[in-house]
Structure formats: C-alpha cells, structure tokens
Design an enzyme around this catalytic site. Sequence first.
Site, PDB file in Angstrom:
ATOM      1  N   LEU A 194      33.569  52.991  33.084  1.00 21.53           N
ATOM      2  CA  LEU A 194      33.059  51.695  33.896  1.00 21.53           C
ATOM      3  C   LEU A 194      32.727  51.793  35.003  1.00 21.53           C
ATOM      4  CD1 LEU A 194      35.962  49.673  32.328  1.00 21.53           C
ATOM      5  CD2 LEU A 194      33.782  49.515  31.431  1.00 21.53           C
ATOM      6  N   ASP A 224      38.339  39.114  38.646  1.00 21.11           N
ATOM      7  CA  ASP A 224      36.929  39.953  38.571  1.00 21.11           C
ATOM      8  C   ASP A 224      37.049  41.194  37.419  1.00 21.11           C
ATOM      9  OD1 ASP A 224      34.460  40.776  38.810  1.00 21.11           O
ATOM     10  OD2 ASP A 224      34.579  41.160  40.965  1.00 21.11           O
ATOM     11  N   LEU A 225      36.866  41.049  36.357  1.00 23.20           N
ATOM     12  CA  LEU A 225      37.232  41.937  35.146  1.00 23.20           C
ATOM     13  C   LEU A 225      36.920  43.269  35.746  1.00 23.20           C
ATOM     14  CD1 LEU A 225      38.049  42.325  32.319  1.00 23.20           C
ATOM     15  CD2 LEU A 225      35.555  42.111  31.548  1.00 23.20           C
ATOM     16  N   ASP A 226      37.974  44.253  35.512  1.00 28.88           N
ATOM     17  CA  ASP A 226      38.173  45.731  35.773  1.00 28.88           C
ATOM     18  C   ASP A 226      37.677  45.941  36.967  1.00 28.88           C
ATOM     19  OD1 ASP A 226      38.944  46.220  33.308  1.00 28.88           O
ATOM     20  OD2 ASP A 226      37.086  46.451  32.396  1.00 28.88           O
ATOM     21  N   GLU A 227      37.776  44.898  38.224  1.00 33.91           N
ATOM     22  CA  GLU A 227      37.186  45.315  39.716  1.00 33.91           C
ATOM     23  C   GLU A 227      38.328  45.191  40.685  1.00 33.91           C
ATOM     24  OE1 GLU A 227      34.380  46.333  40.454  1.00 33.91           O
ATOM     25  OE2 GLU A 227      33.264  45.970  38.612  1.00 33.91           O
TER      26      GLU A 227
END
Length: 283
Positions: A194, A224-227
């Site tokens: 990712l 904040d998805l995967d952040e």
Amino acid sequence: MNFILTLSCHDRPGIVAAVSGFLAEHRFNIRDSAQFGDAETGLFFMRVSFEDLEGDRPAETVRAAFAPVAAPFAMTWAIHDEAAKPRVLIMVSKFGHCLNDLLYRYSIGALPVEIPAIVSNHRDWYQRAAAHDIPYYHWPVTPETKAQQEERLLDLIQTEKIELVILARYMQVLSPTLCHALAGKIINIHHSFLPSFKGAKPYHQAHARGVKLIGATAHYVTDDLDEGPIIEQEVARVDHAYSPDQLAATGRDIESLVLARAVKYHVEHRIFLNGHKTVVFRG
C-alpha cells in the site's frame, strides 16, 4: 516493584535532571532509560524503567509524588506498574496467521497481555479461541448491521476494560466514529505494498510487476484508511522465481512478526505519538 515512566513535553534544559533527581531523592533505581528530542517539532520524549528500592510503594503513591515534578514542564506523562498486563481484544476475519502467532506468544508468556475476548465476522477461528479458553464473539457485518456491531464492540471494550484493540487481519473498515473513540488504541497490520498495490490480490499484483522486496507495516488506526502513524515495518527480499503463493506465504510470515513487535512495543509503553509519526524506543 518496577515501574515505567513515559513523558513528552516541549524540549528545554533540565528535564532529564528533574526526572533523575526525583528518582534518586525518592530511592528509585534506574534500570533502563531512553530519550529523544525532535528538532522538527521541538518535543522531547523519554521512557524510564526503574525499581523501587523500598520495595512495595503502589503506583498511585509514585504518581502523586511525581506530579509536582511534571507540572513546571507541562509534561504529558504516565507511570505504569511494569508487572501489570494490559487487556487486549483481538479482531480477525478469515486469515488466521497473525491471530495464531499472537496466541502462541501469549501462551508461552512472550507477549505480556491478557486476552479476554476475540471478535470476528466469521466463525473460522472459534475452536482456536476455545483452545486458549478465550471467549469468541461471532458478529457478522453487513452494511445494515455495521453500526449495531460497532456499538456492541464498544460495549464489550468498556465491559472488559480493554486497553488495546488488535486488528489481526480483520478485513472490515472501521467507522470514523469508532476510530475517534479509540484513537491511539487500535493497531492494524497490512502489507507494505500500500498504496502501490491496493485492492484485491496485492501479491498477485506485485508478482505481475516483478517486485524484489515485500513487507508489512503495523500502524495505529485513524479514520484516514491505512494512513495512521507507523509503528513497525519489515521487509524480505524475493526474486523472479517466487510464485504469487510463495510471495503471499512470505508476506504472512512478515505480517505476523511485525504485528507482534508492534503490540509488544505498545504494551511495554515504548511508543509515543508525535504528530502523524511515532517515536519508538525499541530497547
């Protein structure tokens, strides 16, 4: 008794002297100490493991004594009983490699936690939970039941006094409401492709591009998805001879290792949030 002091504040002269002076004056012995001053943010971070030479003072007494030391520096601080085992909740879907690894480390005492519950949107791992005498909650998730399931989850967290939620390949996106309610208390694991290889079958995508390194990242969950702030990462070198299945197998091993490290750092109070980043005293 042994304790762990964690603190952060704006960097200025005298912080270390104030802490060490307090410990010496109150007959505590420093066993391990780590510190870091961030030149970019101007913040100072410190973790100190220390023992009570008098042997039996409770954590509440130590906290009360330290409060006047922390106040002039406007410290964000905590003092933890080193023997206390944080209560964690594990969430999992169909991929069980991270769950299995965590349960093994837990069973041999390598992961100093208590696990009062495992939650899943599938039934696949209820027997594994039963083998460790851990209650297993099978709560399927659909668009219609998602909000209700998250309410049940929050109730369970409150009832069981959960201090950390571990997403051990739990393949559901948490709502912003839940992320905010548990800020800094949810750790997720994902492959390090990712954002390069998003979506389904990332290892197949990586194979098609001929990658030479694969890895995994553990991070705190935000809306904040995967952040979210990164805690730990690891990589392994691969080559043209690896099939997609071999890449996935290597990835599973790395994911398990990285998640276990991240959880251990958290429960040993080694992680400090520093804006969108973390400071991790690995020891």
